[in-house]
Motif scaffolding. Structure first.
Motif, PDB file in Angstrom:
ATOM      1  N   PHE A  25     -26.518  75.342  12.329  1.00 23.52           N
ATOM      2  CA  PHE A  25     -27.148  75.062  13.624  1.00 23.52           C
ATOM      3  C   PHE A  25     -28.659  75.263  13.566  1.00 23.52           C
ATOM      4  CE2 PHE A  25     -28.926  76.893  17.517  1.00 23.52           C
ATOM      5  CZ  PHE A  25     -28.637  75.914  18.458  1.00 23.52           C
ATOM      6  N   ASP A  45     -28.265  77.924  21.744  1.00 24.47           N
ATOM      7  CA  ASP A  45     -27.831  76.854  22.628  1.00 24.47           C
ATOM      8  C   ASP A  45     -28.322  77.162  24.047  1.00 24.47           C
ATOM      9  OD1 ASP A  45     -26.539  74.972  24.152  1.00 24.47           O
ATOM     10  OD2 ASP A  45     -24.612  75.199  23.143  1.00 24.47           O
ATOM     11  N   ARG A  99     -31.546  67.514  14.784  1.00 22.05           N
ATOM     12  CA  ARG A  99     -30.232  68.129  14.535  1.00 22.05           C
ATOM     13  C   ARG A  99     -29.136  67.067  14.532  1.00 22.05           C
ATOM     14  NH1 ARG A  99     -30.231  72.727  18.233  1.00 22.05           N
ATOM     15  NH2 ARG A  99     -31.195  73.937  16.551  1.00 22.05           N
TER      16      ARG A  99
END
Length: 284
Positions: free
Chosen positions: A90, A221, A246
């Motif tokens: 991530f 997030d 991403r």
């Protein structure tokens, strides 16, 4: 008497013939000035040559990205995602964006250094396309940004990062990041023509770039944030860039994110480009 009488004759013999000198200077065709692309490429090469004579400039595109990647991955990975490997998948596209955007300010620092040393005035006197010095400096720095991207991605692969989008997705993500970094560089270029010292350029740049990068979706997030902070993160152009990068890297890109990043880049160039060139021409 002999020495006295020969001195004027010697002076007359060595005195330049003004008419002959002017005829020699005017007999050859003058070289044609470089066009905009050639002039910009020349100034871009000048930017890269600085690395040859000042190798310390490689620090910000090698050691700095590596340091950021290692610190945030191993310091926060376990706490934020449960494991370093999961967080790396991530986080690495986000730290790639942050590493590049954080070093875009050196374009303005280098320009302000030229102003401080008097090189700025010499360049403005050359018979070349006026914006070529600015455009060339930005294009030269794009090469440095590409090197920094390769360093971050290489380190990520060594640590276990696996881009599901494959080589094509990674190349597309880096290309989009370089386009945005080029556009963002116009902010620092304009700033370099307004403030007085390189340290002032760096200080003001940090005041802008720090909230943009840390107040984005690079580290976590946004769904975990309070509502008011989510709203701020969503309108942050860096968040759009991170989402696009991403998505491209992992093969889950949303076309709207890419389009939004390109719109932001075009807007920055369209607004700050003319302002910077105008300031460049009129600055005393």
């Amino acid at each position: 008497m002999t020495a006295t009488s020969t001195a004027p004759a010697t002076a007359e013999a060595t005195a330049p013939d003004t008419a002959a000198v002017l005829a020699a200077l005017g007999s050859a065709d003058r070289p044609r000035p470089q066009g905009p692309l050639a002039a910009s490429a020349t100034f871009g090469w000048r930017t890269l040559l600085r690395i040859k004579y000042v190798p310390e400039q490689l620090f910000d595109v090698t050691v700095f990205p590596v340091m950021l990647t290692l610190i945030f991955t191993y310091l926060f990975g376990g706490a934020l995602a449960g494991s370093v490997d999961r967080y790396l998948q991530f986080f690495l596209p986000g730290i790639l964006v942050q590493s590049i955007l954080m070093i875009t300010m050196y374009t303005g620092v280098a320009l302000n250094t030229d102003i401080e040393k008097g090189v700025f005035d010499r360049i403005r006197s050359l018979p070349v396309w006026r914006p070529s010095a600015l455009v060339g400096a930005l294009l030269g720095d794009v090469v440095r940004f590409a090197l920094a991207s390769a360093v971050v991605l290489g380190l990520g692969l060594a640590l276990g990062f696996r881009p599901e989008g494959g080589p094509a997705g990674v190349l597309a993500a880096v290309a989009l990041l370089l386009v945005f970094a080029f556009a963002l560089g116009w902010i620092w270029t304009y700033l370099a023509l307004v403030v007085r010292t390189p340290n002032a350029v760096m200080g003001w740049s940090m005041l802008v770039i720090t909230p943009l990068t840390f107040g984005s979706n690079i580290f976590v997030d946004p769904a975990t944030m309070p509502g008011w902070l989510q709203a701020a993160v969503e309108v942050n152009p860096v968040s759009s860039l991170v989402s696009a990068v991403r998505g491209l890297v992992h093969g889950e890109v949303a076309g709207s994110d890419v389009v939004l990043v390109l719109v932001w880049a075009a807007a920055l160039v369209a607004v700050l480009g003319p302002l910077t060139v105008r300031r460049y021409r009129t600055r005393n």
